[in-house]
Design a protein around this motif. Sequence first.
Motif, short mmCIF file in Angstrom:
data_model
loop_
_atom_site.label_atom_id
_atom_site.label_comp_id
_atom_site.label_asym_id
_atom_site.label_seq_id
_atom_site.Cartn_x
_atom_site.Cartn_y
_atom_site.Cartn_z
N GLY A 126 0.82 -1.20 0.00
CA GLY A 126 0.00 0.00 0.00
C GLY A 126 0.85 1.26 0.00
N TYR A 127 2.16 1.10 0.21
CA TYR A 127 3.06 2.26 0.16
C TYR A 127 3.23 2.72 -1.28
N PRO A 128 3.32 4.03 -1.52
CA PRO A 128 3.68 4.53 -2.84
C PRO A 128 5.16 4.31 -3.12
N ARG A 129 5.55 4.49 -4.38
CA ARG A 129 6.92 4.19 -4.80
C ARG A 129 7.96 5.00 -4.02
N ALA A 130 7.68 6.25 -3.74
CA ALA A 130 8.66 7.09 -3.04
C ALA A 130 9.02 6.51 -1.68
N VAL A 131 8.05 5.87 -1.02
CA VAL A 131 8.31 5.23 0.27
C VAL A 131 9.04 3.90 0.06
N MET A 132 8.59 3.13 -0.92
CA MET A 132 9.22 1.83 -1.18
C MET A 132 10.69 1.98 -1.58
N GLU A 133 11.03 3.06 -2.25
CA GLU A 133 12.42 3.27 -2.65
C GLU A 133 13.34 3.48 -1.46
N LYS A 134 12.78 3.89 -0.33
CA LYS A 134 13.54 3.98 0.92
C LYS A 134 13.50 2.66 1.69
N LEU A 135 12.34 2.02 1.71
CA LEU A 135 12.17 0.80 2.49
C LEU A 135 12.95 -0.37 1.91
N MET A 136 12.94 -0.52 0.58
CA MET A 136 13.57 -1.68 -0.05
C MET A 136 15.05 -1.85 0.34
#
Length: 269
Positions: A126-136
């Motif tokens: 449910g996270y947008p890409r901008a968040v996933m790019e930090k989380l990954m």
Amino acid sequence: MKRINAVILDWAGTTVDFGSFAPTQIFVEAFRRAFDVDVTLAEARVPMGLGKWQHIEALGKLPSVDARWQAKFGRAMTAGDIDKIYATFMPLQIAKVVDFAAPIDGVVDTIATLRAQQIKIGSCSGYPRAVMEKLMPAAAAQGYAPDCWVATDDLAPGGRPGPWMALQNVITLGIDDVAHCVKVDDAAPGIEEGIHAGMWSVGLAVSGNEFGATWEEYQSMSPQEIATRREGAAAKLYAAGAHYVVDSLAALPEVIADINARLAKGERP
């Protein structure tokens, strides 16, 4: 061969962030900063699994939140209000998500077990890409890196409970039959996502949003409280259509063994 070839995993509450606290806490903070409106952690959990703009929209429609909003502004929440809360939410979430990137207990070993069975590891959020790019990368540094990932704003049709993110995983991973995929999630919209995609859907009753406790809180709970919370969480996940509900991802290999036996007999999700 009729067997599971891929699992598609959610993120917060499923593979990282026991209890799914990174997004819920930020929703509370974003409402307060943007409009000085209070929402509780329990309220913030209700729409979990949706894309974050849609989550804010659904949160604003909860009777309790709507009543507070109406009392303060004399009207219902508008799309412009949602935009402002979302704009407040995003930088807070991007900054905070790395603090919740540690894999949940048992996840790293489970992924190794699945890969030893030649099962591919997909993921969506449910996270947008901008968040996933930090989380990954933060999660990868601590031992968890799926074969692919899809963010909720990557696809034009939208996010959960639609099937699109799960199906994009199928395409990226090269899986030839959705019935040979398992979607795993700790929230109802993610279970529905798997059902809509034609997959086996597995709910997690303890590690995620519906149980709603930190790892430390869980460890100190009485057996009775654990059982009560587990029962409530499982009921919501089964109501969303889950084929199986287990405590955490650590139990997934046993579930897959059972599904493989059912596939061999000609069953489908």
